[in-house]
Design a protein around this motif. Structure first.
Motif, PDB file in Angstrom:
ATOM      1  N   GLN A   1       0.824  -1.198   0.000  1.00 16.24           N
ATOM      2  CA  GLN A   1       0.000   0.000   0.000  1.00 16.24           C
ATOM      3  C   GLN A   1       0.865   1.258   0.000  1.00 16.24           C
ATOM      4  O   GLN A   1       0.573   2.230  -0.713  1.00 16.24           O
ATOM      5  CB  GLN A   1      -0.942   0.004   1.214  1.00 16.24           C
ATOM      6  CG  GLN A   1      -1.886   1.206   1.287  1.00 16.24           C
ATOM      7  CD  GLN A   1      -2.772   1.338   0.051  1.00 16.24           C
ATOM      8  OE1 GLN A   1      -3.170   0.347  -0.542  1.00 16.24           O
ATOM      9  NE2 GLN A   1      -3.074   2.570  -0.334  1.00 16.24           N
ATOM     10  N   LEU A   2       1.932   1.265   0.778  1.00 13.66           N
ATOM     11  CA  LEU A   2       2.835   2.415   0.801  1.00 13.66           C
ATOM     12  C   LEU A   2       3.516   2.596  -0.554  1.00 13.66           C
ATOM     13  O   LEU A   2       3.707   3.726  -1.017  1.00 13.66           O
ATOM     14  CB  LEU A   2       3.886   2.232   1.904  1.00 13.66           C
ATOM     15  CG  LEU A   2       3.364   2.294   3.340  1.00 13.66           C
ATOM     16  CD1 LEU A   2       4.483   1.988   4.321  1.00 13.66           C
ATOM     17  CD2 LEU A   2       2.749   3.657   3.644  1.00 13.66           C
ATOM     18  N   LEU A   3       3.870   1.477  -1.197  1.00 18.36           N
ATOM     19  CA  LEU A   3       4.476   1.566  -2.526  1.00 18.36           C
ATOM     20  C   LEU A   3       3.460   2.083  -3.543  1.00 18.36           C
ATOM     21  O   LEU A   3       3.807   2.875  -4.419  1.00 18.36           O
ATOM     22  CB  LEU A   3       5.009   0.191  -2.946  1.00 18.36           C
ATOM     23  CG  LEU A   3       5.670   0.121  -4.328  1.00 18.36           C
ATOM     24  CD1 LEU A   3       6.821   1.115  -4.438  1.00 18.36           C
ATOM     25  CD2 LEU A   3       6.167  -1.301  -4.607  1.00 18.36           C
ATOM     26  N   ARG A   4       2.201   1.649  -3.446  1.00 23.48           N
ATOM     27  CA  ARG A   4       1.150   2.153  -4.340  1.00 23.48           C
ATOM     28  C   ARG A   4       1.025   3.668  -4.225  1.00 23.48           C
ATOM     29  O   ARG A   4       0.969   4.392  -5.220  1.00 23.48           O
ATOM     30  CB  ARG A   4      -0.200   1.516  -3.990  1.00 23.48           C
ATOM     31  CG  ARG A   4      -0.385   0.093  -4.437  1.00 23.48           C
ATOM     32  CD  ARG A   4      -1.835  -0.347  -4.250  1.00 23.48           C
ATOM     33  NE  ARG A   4      -1.994  -1.770  -4.476  1.00 23.48           N
ATOM     34  CZ  ARG A   4      -2.065  -2.672  -3.518  1.00 23.48           C
ATOM     35  NH1 ARG A   4      -1.991  -2.308  -2.252  1.00 23.48           N
ATOM     36  NH2 ARG A   4      -2.203  -3.945  -3.819  1.00 23.48           N
ATOM     37  N   GLU A   5       0.961   4.145  -2.983  1.00 23.33           N
ATOM     38  CA  GLU A   5       0.779   5.585  -2.749  1.00 23.33           C
ATOM     39  C   GLU A   5       1.945   6.385  -3.312  1.00 23.33           C
ATOM     40  O   GLU A   5       1.770   7.503  -3.792  1.00 23.33           O
ATOM     41  CB  GLU A   5       0.619   5.837  -1.247  1.00 23.33           C
ATOM     42  CG  GLU A   5      -0.685   5.272  -0.681  1.00 23.33           C
ATOM     43  CD  GLU A   5      -0.737   5.311   0.834  1.00 23.33           C
ATOM     44  OE1 GLU A   5       0.236   5.807   1.451  1.00 23.33           O
ATOM     45  OE2 GLU A   5      -1.734   4.835   1.403  1.00 23.33           O
TER      46      GLU A   5
END
Length: 201
Positions: free
Chosen positions: A169-173
């Motif tokens: 999720q952090l990489l997506r953001e």
């Protein structure tokens, strides 16, 4: 209900961290046939692997094996795979030195056949590391400098700066703000690139 699920997740994460800490001096060896143990102990098999592939380590490193055991084998798609060998060292630094040598050599063999040496983690951590693999491969193919930080963080150098991500999720953001990275990882991260860089739900 939500509070209960959150408490359960936190407990599972804590348990995972405890198991990873317990296993931190362990090395896992994959693809050594089980019949080898008919004539040799696991410690001797491990010693032969190190002597053959890393003679310099034998001279420079005091390798003290505390315990060696074979995990149960698996039966997948009508074929069985040998159990993995887990080696426990007296010192964590011994495992780290061996893994550093493995990364430098790229391929380790046993009797001419390739085998794998890797850190021993909890089943949950190993699954997260497997989940990172498609993303890791795409970044590597496109010449990004990336690595997996202990135990499961992905680290990349992007625009000259080190970026670390503990989950997808952090990489997506981060990726939706960087068009080249977004294009590269849209399949692996379920990103869509139309209508203003939004995430696919």
């Amino acid at each position: 209900r939500a509070k209960q699920n959150k408490t359960k997740t936190k407990y599972e994460q804590s348990l995972q961290e405890v198991w990873d800490y317990i296993k931190r001096s362990n090395l896992r060896i994959i693809s050594v046939p089980e019949e080898e143990e008919n004539s040799k102990s696991l410690e001797n098999i491990f010693g032969g692997i190190i002597n053959k592939n890393f003679p310099g380590l034998v001279r420079d490193l005091d390798i003290q094996v505390q315990e060696a055991q074979r995990t149960p084998g698996k039966f997948i798609a009508k074929r069985s795979s040998p159990g993995q060998i887990v080696i426990r060292f007296s010192k964590v630094k011994t495992k780290e030195r061996i893994l550093r040598a493995v990364r430098q050599k790229h391929q380790v063999t046993y009797k001419g056949k390739p085998i794998r040496l890797m850190a021993d983690f909890s089943a949950e951590t190993l699954q997260v590391r497997r989940d990172w693999h498609p993303i890791f491969s795409r970044l590597k193919q496109n010449n990004y400098q990336q690595r997996i930080l202990y135990p499961v963080k992905l680290s990349i150098i992007y625009e000259g700066k080190i970026q670390s991500f503990s989950d997808k999720q952090l990489l997506r953001e981060f990726a939706i703000t960087k068009t080249p990275l977004q294009e590269l990882l849209k399949g692996a991260l379920n990103l869509e690139t139309n209508s203003g860089n939004t995430l696919k739900q």
